[in-house]
Design an enzyme around this catalytic site. Structure first.
Site, short mmCIF file in Angstrom:
data_model
loop_
_atom_site.label_atom_id
_atom_site.label_comp_id
_atom_site.label_asym_id
_atom_site.label_seq_id
_atom_site.Cartn_x
_atom_site.Cartn_y
_atom_site.Cartn_z
N SER A 1 -115.87 -14.32 61.20
CA SER A 1 -115.37 -13.59 60.02
C SER A 1 -115.88 -14.19 58.72
O SER A 1 -116.30 -15.35 58.66
CB SER A 1 -113.85 -13.58 60.02
N1 SAM Z 1 -111.73 -16.12 65.14
C1 SAM Z 1 -113.14 -16.02 65.41
C2 SAM Z 1 -113.94 -17.13 64.78
O1 SAM Z 1 -113.36 -17.98 64.10
O2 SAM Z 1 -115.16 -17.14 65.02
C3 SAM Z 1 -113.73 -14.67 65.08
C4 SAM Z 1 -113.26 -13.65 66.00
S1 SAM Z 1 -114.21 -12.20 66.22
C5 SAM Z 1 -114.00 -11.37 64.70
C6 SAM Z 1 -113.10 -11.38 67.35
C7 SAM Z 1 -113.06 -12.00 68.73
O3 SAM Z 1 -112.00 -11.38 69.46
C8 SAM Z 1 -114.33 -11.75 69.54
O4 SAM Z 1 -114.84 -12.97 69.98
C9 SAM Z 1 -113.84 -10.89 70.71
O5 SAM Z 1 -114.52 -11.12 71.92
C10 SAM Z 1 -112.39 -11.33 70.80
N2 SAM Z 1 -111.50 -10.42 71.52
C11 SAM Z 1 -111.46 -9.06 71.52
N3 SAM Z 1 -110.46 -8.62 72.31
C12 SAM Z 1 -109.86 -9.73 72.84
C13 SAM Z 1 -108.77 -9.94 73.73
N4 SAM Z 1 -108.06 -8.94 74.27
N5 SAM Z 1 -108.43 -11.20 74.04
C14 SAM Z 1 -109.11 -12.26 73.51
N6 SAM Z 1 -110.15 -12.12 72.67
C15 SAM Z 1 -110.52 -10.87 72.33
#
Ligand code: SAM
Length: 218
Positions: A62
């Protein structure tokens, strides 16, 4: 390295001047945990830009302003129990660890990112405190529940029930809720001491989809 550090400090300063970073603890955490440690080599030179960047598996790390806003809304204090859903690069989880000064649990559904985050966290010195759990974070992480705070970093169609259930009374959940692509509202979901729910809407944000049993379907 020197150059990256200077550019990072400049960005943190700019975010403070713009009034985005308002909490000195969040500022300290940002200075301690620079974003360039959590991206692939070819993106390091862009890590000080205030925008999302690509990470493996088509996901994103993000934008710094978004991360600061969510951390400040979460109001993290030393010693509290925090769950993050959506580990991605591990950057936000490391920032949370800096703020709570204790163990943090973070769930990621894409195995490639579980490995990516673990490598980043190891290199940055957080692998002992940040526990990356592979799986569907829409179901929360019951073994360490209840949580004082849950921070979801992907956009959900609605608030996943298990996350509300796994919040402590008096706890809160920060989560983007809205459409699959492009637009969600950033919600602050407060569980009152009597268990009832109060929702504050903090306006429009754009996150990748939260995919899982209580999220979007694949
Ligand atoms: N917090 C992260 C960072 O500091 O880099 C950025 C997160 S990114 C915007 C969103 C993440 O959510 C992705 O890696 C995606 O694979 C994960 N995601 C999506 N659905 C998910 C779920 N049901 N459980 C866990 N992770 C999930």
């Amino acid at each position: 390295m020197e150059d990256e550090r200077k550019k990072w400090e400049k960005l943190v300063e700019a975010l403070e001047i713009e009034g985005i970073i308002r909490d000195s603890r969040v500022k300290e955490a940002f200075l301690k945990v620079p974003r360039y440690l959590f991206v692939e080599g070819r993106y390091r030179k862009y890590a000080h830009l205030d925008e999302p960047l690509p990470i493996p598996a088509g996901q994103t790390i993000s934008a710094p302003h978004m991360v600061a806003i969510m951390l400040q809304l979460a109001d993290l204090r030393p010693g509290i129990n925090v769950l993050e859903v959506g580990t991605g690069s591990g950057w936000n989880a490391a920032l949370i660890a800096e703020l709570v000064k204790t163990d943090v649990y973070t769930v990621e559904r894409i195995p490639e990112l579980v490995e990516f985050a673990r490598r980043n966290l190891e290199r940055a010195g957080y692998s002992d405190r940040v526990h990356v759990i592979p799986g569907d974070g829409t179901k929360g992480f019951p073994p360490k529940a209840p949580y004082d705070r849950i921070i979801v970093t992907a956009g959900a169609p609605e608030i996943p029930k298990p996350l509300i259930e796994q919040l402590k009374p008096g706890g809160k959940l920060i989560i983007p809720v809205g459409s699959y692509h492009l637009w969600q509202d950033l919600l602050e979901v407060i569980k009152r001491p009597n268990g009832s729910i109060k929702i504050k809407n903090h306006g429009g944000v754009a996150f990748v989809p939260l995919i899982g049993e209580y999220g979007w379907k694949e």
